[in-house]
Motif scaffolding. Structure first.
Motif, mmCIF file in Angstrom:
data_model
loop_
_atom_site.group_PDB
_atom_site.id
_atom_site.type_symbol
_atom_site.label_atom_id
_atom_site.label_comp_id
_atom_site.label_asym_id
_atom_site.label_seq_id
_atom_site.Cartn_x
_atom_site.Cartn_y
_atom_site.Cartn_z
ATOM 1 N N MET A 140 0.842 -1.195 0.000
ATOM 2 C CA MET A 140 0.000 0.000 0.000
ATOM 3 C C MET A 140 0.877 1.245 0.000
ATOM 4 N N LYS A 141 0.359 2.316 -0.617
ATOM 5 C CA LYS A 141 1.163 3.522 -0.770
ATOM 6 C C LYS A 141 1.581 4.098 0.571
ATOM 7 N N GLU A 142 0.701 3.986 1.593
ATOM 8 C CA GLU A 142 1.058 4.569 2.879
ATOM 9 C C GLU A 142 2.225 3.842 3.534
ATOM 10 N N ASN A 143 2.543 2.628 3.048
ATOM 11 C CA ASN A 143 3.681 1.889 3.571
ATOM 12 C C ASN A 143 4.963 2.202 2.810
ATOM 13 N N PHE A 144 4.859 2.970 1.737
ATOM 14 C CA PHE A 144 6.030 3.381 0.980
ATOM 15 C C PHE A 144 6.133 4.898 1.064
ATOM 16 N N ILE A 145 7.076 5.362 1.852
ATOM 17 C CA ILE A 145 7.274 6.797 2.035
ATOM 18 C C ILE A 145 8.631 7.146 1.454
ATOM 19 N N ASP A 146 8.662 8.000 0.416
ATOM 20 C CA ASP A 146 9.924 8.309 -0.243
ATOM 21 C C ASP A 146 10.362 9.757 -0.057
ATOM 22 N N ILE A 147 9.654 10.501 0.766
ATOM 23 C CA ILE A 147 10.100 11.844 1.139
ATOM 24 C C ILE A 147 9.538 12.171 2.521
ATOM 25 N N ILE A 148 10.396 12.717 3.377
ATOM 26 C CA ILE A 148 9.958 12.988 4.750
ATOM 27 C C ILE A 148 10.843 14.081 5.342
ATOM 28 N N LYS A 149 10.294 14.827 6.294
ATOM 29 C CA LYS A 149 11.040 15.871 6.989
ATOM 30 C C LYS A 149 11.159 15.487 8.456
ATOM 31 N N ILE A 150 12.375 15.551 8.993
ATOM 32 C CA ILE A 150 12.590 15.195 10.396
ATOM 33 C C ILE A 150 13.428 16.283 11.076
ATOM 34 N N TYR A 151 13.275 16.344 12.391
ATOM 35 C CA TYR A 151 14.001 17.328 13.206
ATOM 36 C C TYR A 151 15.185 16.642 13.867
ATOM 37 N N CYS A 152 16.362 17.260 13.764
ATOM 38 C CA CYS A 152 17.573 16.682 14.354
ATOM 39 C C CYS A 152 18.257 17.688 15.272
ATOM 40 N N LYS A 153 18.789 17.180 16.360
ATOM 41 C CA LYS A 153 19.573 18.024 17.264
ATOM 42 C C LYS A 153 20.685 17.182 17.876
ATOM 43 N N SER A 154 21.912 17.578 17.632
ATOM 44 C CA SER A 154 23.035 16.891 18.256
ATOM 45 C C SER A 154 23.108 17.265 19.725
ATOM 46 N N GLY A 155 23.879 16.503 20.490
ATOM 47 C CA GLY A 155 23.942 16.723 21.937
ATOM 48 C C GLY A 155 24.751 17.951 22.331
ATOM 49 N N ASN A 156 24.353 18.573 23.425
ATOM 50 C CA ASN A 156 25.118 19.703 23.969
ATOM 51 C C ASN A 156 26.407 19.201 24.602
ATOM 52 N N GLY A 157 27.406 20.049 24.603
ATOM 53 C CA GLY A 157 28.634 19.715 25.322
ATOM 54 C C GLY A 157 28.435 19.849 26.825
ATOM 55 N N GLY A 158 29.058 18.962 27.597
ATOM 56 C CA GLY A 158 28.944 19.033 29.056
ATOM 57 C C GLY A 158 29.733 20.213 29.614
ATOM 58 N N LYS A 159 29.265 20.753 30.711
ATOM 59 C CA LYS A 159 29.957 21.916 31.290
ATOM 60 C C LYS A 159 31.194 21.465 32.067
ATOM 61 N N GLY A 160 32.182 22.333 32.063
ATOM 62 C CA GLY A 160 33.388 22.058 32.843
ATOM 63 C C GLY A 160 33.122 22.178 34.337
ATOM 64 N N ALA A 161 33.905 21.450 35.120
ATOM 65 C CA ALA A 161 33.693 21.439 36.575
ATOM 66 C C ALA A 161 34.579 22.471 37.268
ATOM 67 N N SER A 174 20.974 -1.267 3.339
ATOM 68 C CA SER A 174 20.406 -1.902 2.149
ATOM 69 C C SER A 174 19.172 -2.734 2.454
ATOM 70 N N HIS A 175 18.873 -2.953 3.726
ATOM 71 C CA HIS A 175 17.691 -3.737 4.102
ATOM 72 C C HIS A 175 16.449 -2.854 4.291
ATOM 73 N N ILE A 176 16.615 -1.551 4.155
ATOM 74 C CA ILE A 176 15.498 -0.613 4.286
ATOM 75 C C ILE A 176 15.191 -0.050 2.907
ATOM 76 N N HIS A 177 13.914 0.038 2.563
ATOM 77 C CA HIS A 177 13.539 0.491 1.223
ATOM 78 C C HIS A 177 12.544 1.658 1.242
ATOM 79 N N THR A 178 12.293 2.203 2.402
ATOM 80 C CA THR A 178 11.339 3.295 2.531
ATOM 81 C C THR A 178 11.638 4.043 3.821
ATOM 82 N N PHE A 179 10.983 5.197 4.010
ATOM 83 C CA PHE A 179 11.146 5.967 5.241
ATOM 84 C C PHE A 179 10.018 5.692 6.232
ATOM 85 N N LEU A 180 9.364 4.564 6.079
ATOM 86 C CA LEU A 180 8.239 4.247 6.951
ATOM 87 C C LEU A 180 8.645 4.247 8.424
#
Length: 333
Positions: free
Chosen positions: A1-22, A52-58
Protein backbone atom coordinates in the motif's frame (compact mmCIF):
# COMPACT_ATOMS: atom_id res chain seq x y z
CA UNK A 1 0.00 0.00 0.00
CA UNK A 2 1.16 3.52 -0.77
CA UNK A 3 1.06 4.57 2.88
CA UNK A 4 3.68 1.89 3.57
CA UNK A 5 6.03 3.38 0.98
CA UNK A 6 7.27 6.80 2.04
CA UNK A 7 9.92 8.31 -0.24
CA UNK A 8 10.10 11.84 1.14
CA UNK A 9 9.96 12.99 4.75
CA UNK A 10 11.04 15.87 6.99
CA UNK A 11 12.59 15.20 10.40
CA UNK A 12 14.00 17.33 13.21
CA UNK A 13 17.57 16.68 14.35
CA UNK A 14 19.57 18.02 17.26
CA UNK A 15 23.03 16.89 18.26
CA UNK A 16 23.94 16.72 21.94
CA UNK A 17 25.12 19.70 23.97
CA UNK A 18 28.63 19.71 25.32
CA UNK A 19 28.94 19.03 29.06
CA UNK A 20 29.96 21.92 31.29
CA UNK A 21 33.39 22.06 32.84
CA UNK A 22 33.69 21.44 36.58
CA UNK A 23 34.83 23.89 39.23
CA UNK A 24 36.51 21.89 41.95
CA UNK A 25 39.49 22.21 44.27
CA UNK A 26 41.70 19.80 46.04
CA UNK A 27 41.50 20.35 49.79
CA UNK A 28 44.40 20.65 52.16
CA UNK A 29 43.66 20.88 55.89
CA UNK A 30 40.06 21.90 55.19
CA UNK A 31 41.19 24.70 52.91
CA UNK A 32 40.73 25.00 49.16
CA UNK A 33 43.86 24.02 47.24
CA UNK A 34 44.78 23.55 43.61
CA UNK A 35 41.99 23.46 40.98
CA UNK A 36 41.19 19.95 39.71
CA UNK A 37 37.86 20.38 37.90
CA UNK A 38 37.71 18.31 34.72
CA UNK A 39 36.29 19.20 31.32
CA UNK A 40 32.79 18.32 30.15
CA UNK A 41 32.13 15.51 27.70
CA UNK A 42 31.38 16.04 24.02
CA UNK A 43 27.76 15.89 22.88
CA UNK A 44 26.59 13.04 20.65
CA UNK A 45 26.65 13.42 16.85
CA UNK A 46 23.71 12.90 14.50
CA UNK A 47 24.90 10.43 11.85
CA UNK A 48 23.06 9.27 8.73
CA UNK A 49 23.83 5.69 7.64
CA UNK A 50 22.88 3.68 4.57
CA UNK A 51 21.08 0.39 5.12
CA UNK A 52 20.41 -1.90 2.15
CA UNK A 53 17.69 -3.74 4.10
CA UNK A 54 15.50 -0.61 4.29
CA UNK A 55 13.54 0.49 1.22
CA UNK A 56 11.34 3.30 2.53
CA UNK A 57 11.15 5.97 5.24
CA UNK A 58 8.24 4.25 6.95
CA UNK A 59 10.31 3.72 10.12
CA UNK A 60 10.71 7.50 10.38
CA UNK A 61 7.02 8.29 10.03
CA UNK A 62 6.29 8.07 13.77
CA UNK A 63 9.65 9.40 14.98
CA UNK A 64 10.10 12.89 13.62
CA UNK A 65 12.46 14.16 16.34
CA UNK A 66 16.00 12.80 16.68
CA UNK A 67 17.93 14.24 19.62
CA UNK A 68 21.36 12.93 20.63
CA UNK A 69 22.56 12.70 24.22
CA UNK A 70 24.46 15.58 25.76
CA UNK A 71 27.90 15.19 27.28
CA UNK A 72 28.25 14.75 31.04
CA UNK A 73 29.73 17.52 33.20
CA UNK A 74 33.39 17.35 34.16
CA UNK A 75 34.37 15.75 37.44
CA UNK A 76 36.89 16.30 40.18
CA UNK A 77 40.44 14.94 40.00
CA UNK A 78 40.60 16.40 36.47
CA UNK A 79 38.30 13.71 35.07
CA UNK A 80 36.50 14.45 31.79
CA UNK A 81 32.77 13.80 31.68
CA UNK A 82 31.46 10.99 29.50
CA UNK A 83 30.64 11.85 25.88
CA UNK A 84 27.04 11.72 24.73
CA UNK A 85 26.05 8.68 22.66
CA UNK A 86 26.00 9.24 18.90
CA UNK A 87 22.60 8.86 17.25
CA UNK A 88 22.40 6.94 13.95
CA UNK A 89 19.57 7.44 11.45
CA UNK A 90 19.29 4.42 9.15
CA UNK A 91 18.08 5.23 5.63
CA UNK A 92 17.65 3.35 2.32
CA UNK A 93 20.32 3.34 -0.35
CA UNK A 94 19.53 6.18 -2.75
CA UNK A 95 18.62 8.69 -0.02
CA UNK A 96 19.34 12.36 -0.65
CA UNK A 97 19.62 14.56 2.44
CA UNK A 98 18.87 18.28 2.16
CA UNK A 99 18.58 21.11 4.63
CA UNK A 100 15.37 23.07 5.01
CA UNK A 101 16.52 25.42 2.21
CA UNK A 102 16.91 22.50 -0.21
CA UNK A 103 20.71 22.60 -0.07
CA UNK A 104 22.28 19.17 -0.61
CA UNK A 105 24.02 17.76 2.46
CA UNK A 106 24.84 14.21 1.35
CA UNK A 107 23.77 11.40 -0.98
CA UNK A 108 23.73 7.86 0.40
CA UNK A 109 24.68 5.52 -2.44
CA UNK A 110 26.23 2.43 -0.76
CA UNK A 111 25.45 0.17 2.16
CA UNK A 112 26.95 1.26 5.53
CA UNK A 113 27.91 4.68 4.15
CA UNK A 114 28.00 7.15 7.03
CA UNK A 115 27.99 10.93 7.23
CA UNK A 116 27.93 13.15 10.28
CA UNK A 117 25.10 15.60 9.71
CA UNK A 118 25.37 17.52 12.97
CA UNK A 119 28.31 17.38 15.33
CA UNK A 120 27.79 17.37 19.06
CA UNK A 121 28.86 20.36 21.10
CA UNK A 122 32.36 20.44 22.57
CA UNK A 123 32.58 20.07 26.32
CA UNK A 124 33.60 23.10 28.39
CA UNK A 125 37.02 23.24 30.02
CA UNK A 126 37.15 22.67 33.78
CA UNK A 127 38.94 25.05 36.08
CA UNK A 128 41.99 22.76 36.14
CA UNK A 129 42.64 23.85 32.53
CA UNK A 130 42.99 27.49 33.54
CA UNK A 131 45.41 27.11 36.46
CA UNK A 132 48.92 28.47 36.10
CA UNK A 133 52.00 29.06 38.20
CA UNK A 134 50.62 32.39 39.25
CA UNK A 135 46.99 31.36 39.55
CA UNK A 136 46.69 27.94 41.09
CA UNK A 137 43.03 28.12 42.07
CA UNK A 138 40.96 29.85 39.34
CA UNK A 139 37.26 29.91 40.14
CA UNK A 140 36.20 29.63 36.53
CA UNK A 141 35.11 26.93 34.04
CA UNK A 142 33.55 26.96 30.60
CA UNK A 143 29.99 25.91 29.85
CA UNK A 144 29.62 23.29 27.16
CA UNK A 145 28.81 24.33 23.59
CA UNK A 146 25.05 24.36 23.09
CA UNK A 147 23.72 23.04 19.78
CA UNK A 148 20.72 24.14 17.77
CA UNK A 149 18.07 21.89 16.29
CA UNK A 150 17.56 21.71 12.54
CA UNK A 151 14.95 20.26 10.21
CA UNK A 152 16.21 18.17 7.31
CA UNK A 153 14.50 16.66 4.28
CA UNK A 154 15.09 13.06 3.28
CA UNK A 155 14.27 12.20 -0.32
CA UNK A 156 14.52 8.72 -1.79
CA UNK A 157 15.45 8.08 -5.41
CA UNK A 158 15.31 4.39 -6.22
CA UNK A 159 18.70 2.96 -7.21
CA UNK A 160 18.26 0.28 -9.86
CA UNK A 161 20.23 -0.89 -12.87
CA UNK A 162 17.13 -0.73 -15.08
CA UNK A 163 14.05 1.46 -14.77
CA UNK A 164 10.95 0.44 -16.76
CA UNK A 165 9.22 3.49 -18.22
CA UNK A 166 5.90 3.65 -20.00
CA UNK A 167 2.33 4.84 -19.99
CA UNK A 168 -0.03 3.30 -17.41
CA UNK A 169 -1.28 -0.16 -18.31
CA UNK A 170 1.47 -1.03 -20.81
CA UNK A 171 2.52 -4.22 -19.06
CA UNK A 172 5.40 -2.92 -16.92
CA UNK A 173 4.37 -4.81 -13.79
CA UNK A 174 3.66 -7.97 -15.78
CA UNK A 175 7.12 -7.80 -17.34
CA UNK A 176 8.74 -7.36 -13.93
CA UNK A 177 6.92 -10.43 -12.61
CA UNK A 178 8.04 -12.35 -15.72
CA UNK A 179 11.77 -11.67 -15.50
CA UNK A 180 12.08 -11.58 -11.69
CA UNK A 181 10.40 -13.13 -8.66
CA UNK A 182 8.78 -9.83 -7.73
CA UNK A 183 5.01 -9.85 -7.16
CA UNK A 184 3.84 -6.36 -8.15
CA UNK A 185 0.18 -5.41 -8.17
CA UNK A 186 -1.25 -6.08 -11.65
CA UNK A 187 -4.59 -4.77 -12.88
CA UNK A 188 -6.38 -3.65 -16.02
CA UNK A 189 -6.71 0.00 -15.03
CA UNK A 190 -4.55 3.12 -15.01
CA UNK A 191 -1.98 3.68 -12.26
CA UNK A 192 -2.06 0.13 -10.95
CA UNK A 193 1.54 0.83 -9.92
CA UNK A 194 1.59 3.78 -7.53
CA UNK A 195 4.95 3.01 -5.93
CA UNK A 196 8.19 1.64 -7.43
CA UNK A 197 8.53 -2.15 -7.37
CA UNK A 198 11.96 -3.76 -7.37
CA UNK A 199 13.03 -7.15 -8.67
CA UNK A 200 16.29 -9.01 -9.30
CA UNK A 201 17.07 -10.65 -12.65
CA UNK A 202 19.37 -13.65 -12.40
CA UNK A 203 21.97 -14.03 -15.16
CA UNK A 204 24.00 -17.19 -14.52
CA UNK A 205 26.18 -16.20 -11.56
CA UNK A 206 25.39 -12.51 -11.89
CA UNK A 207 22.28 -10.43 -11.37
CA UNK A 208 20.89 -6.96 -11.89
CA UNK A 209 18.03 -4.96 -10.40
CA UNK A 210 14.96 -3.75 -12.26
CA UNK A 211 12.48 -1.13 -11.06
CA UNK A 212 8.88 -1.03 -12.27
CA UNK A 213 8.12 2.66 -11.99
CA UNK A 214 4.67 4.29 -11.81
CA UNK A 215 3.18 5.09 -15.19
CA UNK A 216 3.93 8.39 -16.85
CA UNK A 217 1.45 10.47 -18.83
CA UNK A 218 1.64 13.69 -20.81
CA UNK A 219 2.43 16.72 -18.60
CA UNK A 220 3.78 14.50 -15.82
CA UNK A 221 6.74 16.88 -15.59
CA UNK A 222 4.23 19.54 -14.50
CA UNK A 223 2.79 17.29 -11.80
CA UNK A 224 -0.05 15.66 -13.72
CA UNK A 225 -0.89 12.08 -12.75
CA UNK A 226 1.79 10.85 -10.35
CA UNK A 227 4.10 13.56 -11.73
CA UNK A 228 7.26 14.09 -9.75
CA UNK A 229 6.51 11.04 -7.58
CA UNK A 230 7.44 9.03 -10.66
CA UNK A 231 10.05 11.17 -12.38
CA UNK A 232 12.23 11.56 -9.28
CA UNK A 233 13.01 7.84 -9.31
CA UNK A 234 14.05 7.81 -12.99
CA UNK A 235 17.13 9.92 -12.23
CA UNK A 236 18.94 7.12 -10.39
CA UNK A 237 18.49 4.32 -12.96
CA UNK A 238 21.49 3.28 -15.02
CA UNK A 239 19.46 2.17 -18.07
CA UNK A 240 15.96 3.25 -19.10
CA UNK A 241 13.73 0.57 -20.63
CA UNK A 242 10.86 2.17 -22.52
CA UNK A 243 7.80 -0.04 -22.80
CA UNK A 244 5.09 0.75 -25.35
CA UNK A 245 2.08 -1.45 -25.91
CA UNK A 246 1.55 -3.00 -29.35
CA UNK A 247 -2.17 -2.22 -29.25
CA UNK A 248 -1.88 1.59 -29.04
CA UNK A 249 -2.76 3.61 -32.13
CA UNK A 250 0.52 5.50 -32.49
CA UNK A 251 3.58 3.97 -30.79
CA UNK A 252 5.90 6.62 -32.22
CA UNK A 253 3.90 9.49 -30.74
CA UNK A 254 3.71 7.79 -27.35
CA UNK A 255 7.47 7.26 -27.33
CA UNK A 256 8.16 10.89 -28.23
CA UNK A 257 5.77 12.02 -25.48
CA UNK A 258 7.71 9.99 -22.93
CA UNK A 259 11.02 11.44 -24.09
CA UNK A 260 9.58 14.94 -23.99
CA UNK A 261 8.39 14.58 -20.40
CA UNK A 262 11.80 13.31 -19.30
CA UNK A 263 13.49 16.18 -21.10
CA UNK A 264 11.24 18.79 -19.44
CA UNK A 265 11.86 17.28 -16.01
CA UNK A 266 15.63 16.86 -16.41
CA UNK A 267 17.38 17.06 -19.82
CA UNK A 268 20.24 14.90 -18.51
CA UNK A 269 17.88 11.90 -18.48
CA UNK A 270 18.03 11.73 -22.27
CA UNK A 271 21.76 11.07 -22.12
CA UNK A 272 21.15 7.78 -20.30
CA UNK A 273 21.38 4.53 -22.23
CA UNK A 274 17.91 3.39 -23.24
CA UNK A 275 16.20 0.42 -24.85
CA UNK A 276 12.80 0.36 -26.51
CA UNK A 277 10.38 -2.56 -26.22
CA UNK A 278 7.01 -3.13 -27.84
CA UNK A 279 5.00 -5.14 -25.32
CA UNK A 280 1.98 -7.38 -25.92
CA UNK A 281 3.46 -8.43 -29.27
CA UNK A 282 1.21 -11.50 -29.30
CA UNK A 283 -1.63 -9.14 -30.25
CA UNK A 284 -0.13 -8.17 -33.63
CA UNK A 285 1.01 -10.05 -36.75
CA UNK A 286 4.39 -9.96 -38.50
CA UNK A 287 3.21 -7.38 -41.05
CA UNK A 288 2.31 -4.92 -38.29
CA UNK A 289 5.63 -5.60 -36.57
CA UNK A 290 7.52 -4.67 -39.73
CA UNK A 291 5.52 -1.46 -40.04
CA UNK A 292 6.43 -0.53 -36.47
CA UNK A 293 10.10 -1.35 -37.12
CA UNK A 294 10.13 0.99 -40.11
CA UNK A 295 8.69 3.85 -38.05
CA UNK A 296 11.32 3.54 -35.35
CA UNK A 297 14.13 2.86 -37.81
CA UNK A 298 13.72 6.44 -39.03
CA UNK A 299 14.29 7.54 -35.41
CA UNK A 300 17.44 5.38 -35.28
CA UNK A 301 15.91 3.32 -32.49
CA UNK A 302 16.33 -0.43 -32.37
CA UNK A 303 13.33 -2.15 -30.86
CA UNK A 304 12.55 -5.51 -29.28
CA UNK A 305 9.14 -7.13 -29.48
CA UNK A 306 8.19 -8.94 -26.31
CA UNK A 307 5.20 -10.76 -24.92
CA UNK A 308 4.92 -11.62 -21.27
CA UNK A 309 2.10 -13.98 -22.23
CA UNK A 310 4.01 -16.09 -24.83
CA UNK A 311 7.55 -15.23 -23.58
CA UNK A 312 8.48 -13.90 -27.02
CA UNK A 313 11.66 -11.80 -26.83
CA UNK A 314 12.02 -12.13 -23.04
CA UNK A 315 15.37 -13.93 -23.15
CA UNK A 316 16.68 -11.56 -25.82
CA UNK A 317 15.64 -8.60 -23.68
CA UNK A 318 17.40 -9.93 -20.59
CA UNK A 319 20.62 -10.50 -22.55
CA UNK A 320 20.53 -7.03 -24.10
CA UNK A 321 19.93 -5.40 -20.73
CA UNK A 322 22.77 -7.34 -19.14
CA UNK A 323 25.19 -6.41 -21.95
CA UNK A 324 24.21 -2.74 -21.64
CA UNK A 325 24.74 -2.85 -17.90
CA UNK A 326 28.20 -4.36 -18.27
CA UNK A 327 29.22 -1.73 -20.81
CA UNK A 328 27.86 1.20 -18.79
CA UNK A 329 28.46 0.04 -15.24
CA UNK A 330 31.72 -1.79 -15.55
CA UNK A 331 33.07 0.05 -18.62
CA UNK A 332 33.39 -3.17 -20.60
CA UNK A 333 33.31 -2.12 -24.21
Amino acid sequence: MKENFIDIIKIYCKSGNGGKGAIHFQKYNNMNGVSDGGSGGKGGDIIIRGNSHIHTFLHLKYKKHWIADSGDPGKRNNLTGASGKDLFIEVPIGTIVKDINQNLLVEITVDHQEKILFRGGIGGKGNAFFKSSTRRSPYYAQPGIMTNGNWIILELKILADVGIIGYPNTGKSTLLSKITKAKPKIGNFCFTTTIPNLGIVKMNYDSFTVADLPGIIENASSGKGLGHDFLRHVERNLILLFLISADVENQEMEYMTLLNELNKFNPKLLSKKRLLCISKSDLIDNRTKNQIREKFFSLKENIIFISSFTSEGILELKKKLWNCIKRNKYNKL
